[in-house]
Design a protein around this motif. Sequence first.
Motif, mmCIF file in Angstrom:
data_model
loop_
_atom_site.group_PDB
_atom_site.id
_atom_site.type_symbol
_atom_site.label_atom_id
_atom_site.label_comp_id
_atom_site.label_asym_id
_atom_site.label_seq_id
_atom_site.Cartn_x
_atom_site.Cartn_y
_atom_site.Cartn_z
ATOM 1 N N GLY A 95 19.249 -0.894 -12.927
ATOM 2 C CA GLY A 95 20.624 -0.752 -12.624
ATOM 3 C C GLY A 95 20.799 0.655 -11.444
ATOM 4 N N ARG A 96 19.628 0.744 -10.798
ATOM 5 C CA ARG A 96 19.570 1.803 -10.027
ATOM 6 C C ARG A 96 18.606 1.724 -8.845
ATOM 7 N NH1 ARG A 96 17.500 7.376 -11.551
ATOM 8 N NH2 ARG A 96 16.959 7.282 -9.434
ATOM 9 N N THR A 97 18.278 2.383 -7.868
ATOM 10 C CA THR A 97 17.309 2.537 -7.026
ATOM 11 C C THR A 97 16.717 3.707 -7.136
ATOM 12 O OG1 THR A 97 18.866 3.336 -5.111
ATOM 13 C CG2 THR A 97 18.701 0.938 -5.386
ATOM 14 N N TYR A 98 15.362 3.778 -6.550
ATOM 15 C CA TYR A 98 14.355 5.047 -6.372
ATOM 16 C C TYR A 98 14.038 5.044 -5.163
ATOM 17 C CZ TYR A 98 14.504 3.935 -11.459
ATOM 18 O OH TYR A 98 14.993 3.899 -12.932
ATOM 19 N N ASP A 99 13.546 6.520 -4.683
ATOM 20 C CA ASP A 99 12.875 6.715 -3.592
ATOM 21 C C ASP A 99 11.463 6.458 -3.594
ATOM 22 O OD1 ASP A 99 15.470 8.367 -2.477
ATOM 23 O OD2 ASP A 99 15.196 9.466 -4.367
ATOM 24 N N LEU A 100 10.788 6.438 -4.548
ATOM 25 C CA LEU A 100 9.343 6.102 -4.534
ATOM 26 C C LEU A 100 9.048 5.342 -5.713
ATOM 27 C CD1 LEU A 100 6.619 6.290 -3.375
ATOM 28 C CD2 LEU A 100 6.306 8.283 -5.146
ATOM 29 N N VAL A 101 8.409 4.196 -5.302
ATOM 30 C CA VAL A 101 7.935 3.086 -6.478
ATOM 31 C C VAL A 101 6.531 3.188 -6.396
ATOM 32 C CG1 VAL A 101 7.860 0.846 -7.501
ATOM 33 C CG2 VAL A 101 10.060 1.879 -6.429
ATOM 34 N N MET A 102 5.720 3.264 -7.470
ATOM 35 C CA MET A 102 4.328 3.369 -7.703
ATOM 36 C C MET A 102 3.832 2.230 -8.362
ATOM 37 S SD MET A 102 4.228 7.310 -8.816
ATOM 38 C CE MET A 102 2.581 7.041 -9.638
ATOM 39 N N ILE A 103 2.682 1.614 -7.977
ATOM 40 C CA ILE A 103 1.861 0.643 -8.781
ATOM 41 C C ILE A 103 0.638 1.042 -8.825
ATOM 42 C CG2 ILE A 103 1.423 -1.640 -9.336
ATOM 43 C CD1 ILE A 103 3.834 -2.804 -7.887
ATOM 44 N N ALA A 104 0.194 1.810 -9.371
ATOM 45 C CA ALA A 104 -1.273 2.376 -9.504
ATOM 46 C C ALA A 104 -2.298 1.628 -10.360
ATOM 47 C CB ALA A 104 -1.292 3.935 -9.904
ATOM 48 N N ALA A 105 -3.423 2.268 -10.226
ATOM 49 C CA ALA A 105 -4.557 1.927 -10.910
ATOM 50 C C ALA A 105 -4.764 0.464 -11.188
ATOM 51 C CB ALA A 105 -4.455 2.618 -12.109
ATOM 52 N N ASN A 106 -4.729 -0.210 -10.094
ATOM 53 C CA ASN A 106 -5.013 -1.943 -10.281
ATOM 54 C C ASN A 106 -4.065 -2.437 -10.936
ATOM 55 O OD1 ASN A 106 -7.468 -2.075 -8.494
ATOM 56 N ND2 ASN A 106 -8.370 -0.992 -9.983
ATOM 57 N N SER A 107 -2.851 -1.898 -11.332
ATOM 58 C CA SER A 107 -2.077 -2.569 -12.408
ATOM 59 C C SER A 107 -1.341 -3.893 -11.843
ATOM 60 C CB SER A 107 -0.835 -1.519 -12.709
ATOM 61 O OG SER A 107 -1.267 -0.664 -13.235
ATOM 62 N N LEU A 108 -1.091 -4.073 -10.462
ATOM 63 C CA LEU A 108 -0.607 -5.314 -9.787
ATOM 64 C C LEU A 108 -1.761 -6.302 -10.114
ATOM 65 C CD1 LEU A 108 1.372 -6.230 -8.005
ATOM 66 C CD2 LEU A 108 -0.130 -5.817 -6.203
ATOM 67 N N LEU A 109 -2.814 -6.244 -10.488
ATOM 68 C CA LEU A 109 -3.976 -7.185 -10.513
ATOM 69 C C LEU A 109 -3.971 -7.833 -12.010
ATOM 70 C CD1 LEU A 109 -7.120 -5.525 -8.748
ATOM 71 C CD2 LEU A 109 -5.073 -6.984 -7.820
ATOM 72 N N HIS A 110 -3.033 -7.251 -12.782
ATOM 73 C CA HIS A 110 -2.627 -8.040 -13.869
ATOM 74 C C HIS A 110 -1.766 -9.289 -13.776
ATOM 75 C CE1 HIS A 110 -3.887 -4.389 -15.612
ATOM 76 N NE2 HIS A 110 -4.601 -4.962 -16.481
ATOM 77 N N LEU A 111 -1.176 -9.440 -12.593
ATOM 78 C CA LEU A 111 -0.374 -10.677 -12.263
ATOM 79 C C LEU A 111 -1.430 -11.444 -11.525
ATOM 80 C CD1 LEU A 111 2.810 -8.841 -10.942
ATOM 81 C CD2 LEU A 111 2.211 -9.662 -13.437
ATOM 82 N N HIS A 112 -1.899 -12.691 -12.141
ATOM 83 C CA HIS A 112 -2.837 -13.439 -11.867
ATOM 84 C C HIS A 112 -2.070 -14.747 -10.508
ATOM 85 C CE1 HIS A 112 -5.486 -12.656 -15.564
ATOM 86 N NE2 HIS A 112 -5.244 -11.449 -14.751
ATOM 87 N N GLU A 113 -0.935 -15.010 -10.923
ATOM 88 C CA GLU A 113 -0.515 -16.108 -9.840
ATOM 89 C C GLU A 113 0.222 -15.245 -8.675
ATOM 90 O OE1 GLU A 113 -0.762 -19.118 -10.220
ATOM 91 O OE2 GLU A 113 -1.790 -18.967 -12.208
ATOM 92 N N ALA A 114 -0.056 -15.880 -7.481
ATOM 93 C CA ALA A 114 0.497 -15.451 -6.317
ATOM 94 C C ALA A 114 2.050 -15.509 -6.258
ATOM 95 C CB ALA A 114 0.232 -16.119 -5.099
ATOM 96 N N ALA A 115 2.709 -16.209 -7.020
ATOM 97 C CA ALA A 115 4.120 -16.259 -7.263
ATOM 98 C C ALA A 115 4.658 -15.092 -8.177
ATOM 99 C CB ALA A 115 4.704 -17.553 -8.086
ATOM 100 N N ASP A 116 3.804 -14.575 -8.993
ATOM 101 C CA ASP A 116 4.176 -13.469 -9.819
ATOM 102 C C ASP A 116 3.932 -12.125 -9.122
ATOM 103 O OD1 ASP A 116 4.670 -15.030 -12.117
ATOM 104 O OD2 ASP A 116 2.501 -14.715 -12.797
ATOM 105 N N VAL A 117 3.143 -12.251 -8.271
ATOM 106 C CA VAL A 117 2.934 -11.118 -7.380
ATOM 107 C C VAL A 117 4.123 -10.985 -6.299
ATOM 108 C CG1 VAL A 117 1.613 -9.986 -5.507
ATOM 109 C CG2 VAL A 117 0.305 -10.967 -7.498
#
Length: 250
Positions: A95-117
């Motif tokens: 419900g709001r926006t942010y000036d900086l969004v972080m996805i650190a420490a390989n957390s993105l790699l828990h999404l295995h499907e390209a569609a999920d990324v």
Amino acid sequence: MSERFYADGRRYDRLFPGGEQAIAFYRAEADRQGGSVLELGSGTGHKLVPIASDGHPCTGLELSPEMLAEARRKADDRGVEVTWVQGDMRSFDLGRTYDLVMIAANSLLHLHEAADVVACFRTVRRHLAPGGRLVLDVFNPSVEVLARADGVRRRRDALSFADPDRGILHVDVAETYDAAAQVTRGTWSFSTDAEADVVVAPLGMRSIFPQELPLLLSLGGLRLVERYGDWSRAPFTGESPLQLCICEAD
């Protein structure tokens, strides 16, 4: 899935201590960007609590309730205020926006499907304030390392750590790499000298290759503006251990 791997926040922090260079990098990015910070896959607050202590309004979104509980404890111990939210980085609405969004420490790699990324990136895009940035880090896949994922269980001596209840915990890992899915599937086994396999936890991590990442970002409405190869901001090359990416809305 990987829920058991993240079922104990304190064990996770003992397994992966340190990380001062990464903390310093993300603190510097928060200072450079200014304003509010959202971390996806915020874990035990290893990076977000120090950023909050610098005076930035911070929100951490994390799927694991156990990791969130440890993050809350850390923030309370340091007397800093962080908004903690249990949620899935693929689909959320804060419900709001942010000036900086972080996805650190390989957390993105828990999404295995390209569609999920891509879904994650689209959700990030909706949460970016005007002029906001996404900063993320993922490892740079090594063909040699992936080829060694042969399913054989091996001791990782460098990962051994002291547990206050059990003593020294040794770590064995057996991994296989599914090239079609670009996913490394591992079994992590924790043992003491007296008791084998006191904890056994699966962990699957996707590989995102260097030419693939800008395309996934573009599909999510983002563009890559800077990419470094390590925490010192060295230029990214094929031999770099990391893909450390600064992204903006497209």
